[in-house]
Design a protein around this motif. Structure first.
Motif, short mmCIF file in Angstrom:
data_model
loop_
_atom_site.label_atom_id
_atom_site.label_comp_id
_atom_site.label_asym_id
_atom_site.label_seq_id
_atom_site.Cartn_x
_atom_site.Cartn_y
_atom_site.Cartn_z
N LEU A 56 -11.84 35.85 61.96
CA LEU A 56 -12.28 34.86 60.96
C LEU A 56 -11.62 35.15 59.62
O LEU A 56 -11.11 34.26 58.95
CB LEU A 56 -13.80 34.91 60.79
CG LEU A 56 -14.60 34.10 61.79
CD1 LEU A 56 -16.09 34.34 61.60
CD2 LEU A 56 -14.28 32.62 61.64
N SER A 59 -8.00 34.26 59.83
CA SER A 59 -7.85 32.81 59.80
C SER A 59 -8.02 32.28 58.38
O SER A 59 -7.25 31.44 57.91
CB SER A 59 -8.88 32.18 60.74
OG SER A 59 -8.82 30.79 60.66
N LEU A 75 -8.88 30.54 64.96
CA LEU A 75 -10.27 30.14 64.92
C LEU A 75 -10.75 29.70 66.29
O LEU A 75 -11.83 30.06 66.73
CB LEU A 75 -10.40 28.98 63.93
CG LEU A 75 -11.68 28.90 63.13
CD1 LEU A 75 -11.94 30.20 62.42
CD2 LEU A 75 -11.57 27.75 62.13
#
Ligand SMILES: *[C@@H]1O[C@H](CO)[C@@H](O)[C@H](O)[C@H]1NC(C)=O
Ligand SMILES: *[C@@H]1O[C@H](CO)[C@@H](O)[C@H](O)[C@H]1NC(C)=O
Ligand SMILES: *[C@@H]1O[C@H](CO)[C@@H](O)[C@H](O)[C@H]1NC(C)=O
Length: 360
Positions: A56, A59, A75
């Motif tokens: 995360l 990303s 993701l």
């Protein structure tokens, strides 16, 4: 642009679909190393959570820099895109990657070619000597450091500048941004067995021998090897594979070849000068169709990849309807071909005529 298959490449729908399909393709075939770089005391649930949190964050970092395509892939499917072991990912900028018109199975190869199985920050990269090759997740395909400017913090790989160094350097991962892919290709050439990644040629010590751009050697050798093996010329494919480095080194300019493939080849045990001699004797640095060969007069010589060792047409086409080379019949003419190569099956292996010159 009205090609019959042009409906494949329409962004942005295409871009979205290709992200999803690329992820699917990767998840069904990717086998990450099991060597996780995470403390042993962490249980597997929290280990997954840790990885999820890392991806995360990665990303988010990518999106912040405008790399939406890679951010989305991370993701949707962090498990599959991020190997569990150390890795460096080179993220391609949106403009270029969304315009890359590749079906998913090739998109997977492209992403794997942009991932190296070790963690390399910009500093690590800039400490390497220029001309150092870097392995990727695609077997046999390397990247090469083509330029380093330590003071300016500039590193070029395959002649592409790392424009966004160290976007994310955390845990076992390094992510850098690049403006365009490390390889160029023409989507119109897409076909199932297509070896579209033109990587630099490296020796066994990991040093650059010939740049992909310098290497004007246009012959798709990996595809030839695959086709030879799958069509029964296994020992010749093994022999060719063993001596290919040397052939590439000496023939940077090769644009097409003719290969006389024998059903069996001796001496394929290990790469040796003798094996190399024999393999080179079966390859002409020019593409000849069977018809072109049959139009050559008897005793015409054919240059091979062995310097000073020509082959000779010894056919009697008008009598037998077959062309022979050094007395050996072409049994399956034009067996496999492409624009860059022509493979003819021959009844048995060719031999050097002047044995005295084998070991100089
Ligand atoms: C992700 O980022 C958050 C906020 O910056 C941080 O607290 C967290 O530790 C990061 N996760 C990992 C696995 O590094
Ligand atoms: C694809 O390339 C064209 C022309 O270079 C450009 O106008 C377009 O914005 C690009 N598409 C994307 C999604 O970036
Ligand atoms: C690789 O390195 C070794 C030791 O430095 C050297 O002997 C050898 O010639 C090198 N191989 C190539 C292909 O350059």
């Amino acid at each position: 642009m009205a090609g019959s298959c042009s409906h494949w490449w329409h962004a942005p729908i295409y871009a979205t679909i290709s992200v999803i399909l690329a992820v699917t393709a990767i998840s069904t075939s990717y086998h990450p190393d099991t060597k996780a770089q995470i403390p042993h005391s962490v249980g597997s649930d929290s280990l997954n959570l840790h990885k999820l949190s890392l991806s995360l964050n990665a990303s988010r970092a990518l999106r912040r820099e405008g790399f939406n395509f890679m951010a989305t892939i991370l993701l949707i499917s962090p498990e599959e895109v991020l190997p569990s072991s150390e890795s460096t990912i080179f993220a391609i900028q949106d403009h270029d990657i969304s315009n890359v018109s590749l079906p998913p199975w090739l998109m997977k190869d492209l992403l794997h070619y942009h991932t190296s199985p070790s963690k390399l920050s910009l500093e690590d990269l800039s400490k390497k000597p220029q001309g150092r090759c870097i392995p990727t997740l695609l077997p046999g395909k390397n990247l090469a450091i083509t330029k380093i400017d330590g003071q300016e913090r500039k590193v070029e790989i395959n002649h592409v500048l790392i424009s966004h160094p160290d976007i994310f350097v955390e845990g076992p991962y390094s992510i850098h941004g690049i403006p365009g892919p490390f390889t160029s290709f023409d989507p119109r050439e897409i076909e199932p067995d297509w070896d579209f990644i033109r990587s630099p040629i490296c020796d066994s010590n990991g040093s650059l021998v010939a740049d992909a751009s310098e290497a004007r050697n246009r012959v798709p050798w990996s595809r030839i090897l695959r086709l030879l093996s799958s069509n029964g010329f296994i020992s010749f494919a093994v022999g060719l594979h063993g001596v290919l480095d040397g052939i590439l080194r000496d023939n940077v300019d090769l644009s097409s070849v003719t290969i006389f493939a024998p059903p069996d080849l001796a001496y394929v045990g290990s790469p040796s000068p003798l094996l190399e001699t024999i393999v080179r004797l079966h390859i002409l640095p020019q593409r000849y169709t069977y018809r072109e060969l049959s139009l050559l007069p008897e005793k015409a010589s054919l240059k091979t990849l062995l310097p000073d060792e020509d082959l000779q047409i010894t056919s009697e086409v008008s009598f037998t309807g077959t062309v022979s080379i050094n007395g050996i019949k072409i049994t399956t003419p034009d067996f496999i071909s492409s624009q860059e190569f022509m493979i003819h099956g021959i009844s048995r292996a060719l031999e050097k005529v002047k044995l005295s010159t084998i070991s100089r």
